[in-house]
Design an enzyme around this catalytic site. Structure first.
Site, short mmCIF file in Angstrom:
data_model
loop_
_atom_site.label_atom_id
_atom_site.label_comp_id
_atom_site.label_asym_id
_atom_site.label_seq_id
_atom_site.Cartn_x
_atom_site.Cartn_y
_atom_site.Cartn_z
CE LYS A 9 0.85 1.20 4.49
NZ LYS A 9 1.61 2.40 4.90
CG ASP A 136 -0.96 0.27 8.51
OD1 ASP A 136 -1.64 1.16 9.07
OD2 ASP A 136 0.16 0.48 8.02
#
Length: 271
Positions: A9, A136
């Site tokens: 990401k 996350d």
């Protein structure tokens, strides 16, 4: 046997608001997934044991997020026979780079074993488990780009048009925990929401600290900005530039030091 693609990401922005009483920080960020993948092979074994191997010798074979993800799912469903697995992690996402590789691996394991073991746990149940492994992890379990608040676990799905990225890894392993410990929130902070998100793309609260601590990051950012644009992902060390097409990303790569690892990738809106 099951093979899982575990994506990286980029944080298109990261705004740190304040430190919380629990030691975490309240943030505002945007999780954009990209087509840079680790590959995880899971094979069931006839025991309840977990074995782990990887092409990256820097990863602890016993204390890593892949094994922790298996253990937390084993605890959730109860210790049943033949719930052991052999894991092989082909590590392609740089470690300590702000690309979320470890969190992505943990999420992929939870999602994959939920299917393999037919646990029938909901996405929300997996996200709650994942949060115990890292802030996350729920974003990767959610699986689509999202604006995030709180410690990064309050997610609002929101996709932007497809973009291409030049990602630069300056061969520096940076601890997210240490970066947050070193960061001192300012008294006057900005607020980034979906309405003003586009004008704040690239803002990163860690950038001044990173540039102070790591001259090579400061220098590389300067070079990237002279030739296109340049930003920090997460807590670093990876840097990225944004483009509308792949050709411009490839041209920008020519200005970056050849001693660094670079990747030309594009956004993905569903993992």
């Amino acid at each position: 046997m099951m093979v899982l693609n575990s994506p990286a990401k980029i944080n298109l922005f990261l705004n740190i608001l304040k430190k919380r009483d629990d030691g975490y920080h309240d943030i505002q960020t945007y999780f954009q997934f990209i087509d840079l993948y680790d590959r995880i092979t899971i094979t069931e074994n006839s025991t309840n044991d977990i074995t782990f191997k990887s092409n990256n010798s820097d990863i602890d074979i016993e204390d890593n997020l892949c094994c922790k993800a298996v253990k937390i799912l084993q605890e959730k469903i109860g210790c049943q026979k033949n719930r052991g697995v052999d894991i092989y992690l082909e590590k392609n996402i740089p470690i300590g780079a702000g690309l979320g590789g470890g969190s992505s691996n943990a999420a992929s394991i939870l999602i994959g074993l939920n299917k393999l073991w037919m646990c029938n746990l909901s996405k929300n149940e997996l996200a709650i488990m994942g949060e115990k492994l890292g802030a996350d992890v729920p974003a990767f379990i959610n699986g689509v780009p999202a604006y995030a608040t709180g410690i990064g676990t309050n997610l609002r799905n929101f996709s932007i048009e497809k973009k291409f990225f030049l990602v630069v890894y300056p061969l520096i392993d940076i601890s997210t925990t240490k970066m947050y410990q070193s960061y001192l929130p300012e008294d006057l902070v900005k607020h980034i929401n979906i309405d003003n998100m586009c004008e704040n793309i690239g803002f990163n609260s860690f950038e001044p600290l990173l540039c102070k601590e790591y001259p090579e990051i400061k220098e590389t950012l300067s070079i990237m900005r002279e030739n296109s644009n340049g930003y920090v992902s997460g807590s670093g060390s990876c840097l990225f530039s944004i483009f509308d097409n792949e050709e411009d990303a490839k041209k920008a790569r020519e200005f970056v030091s050849k001693s660094y690892q670079t990747y030309i990738v594009h956004s993905i809106n569903n993992i």
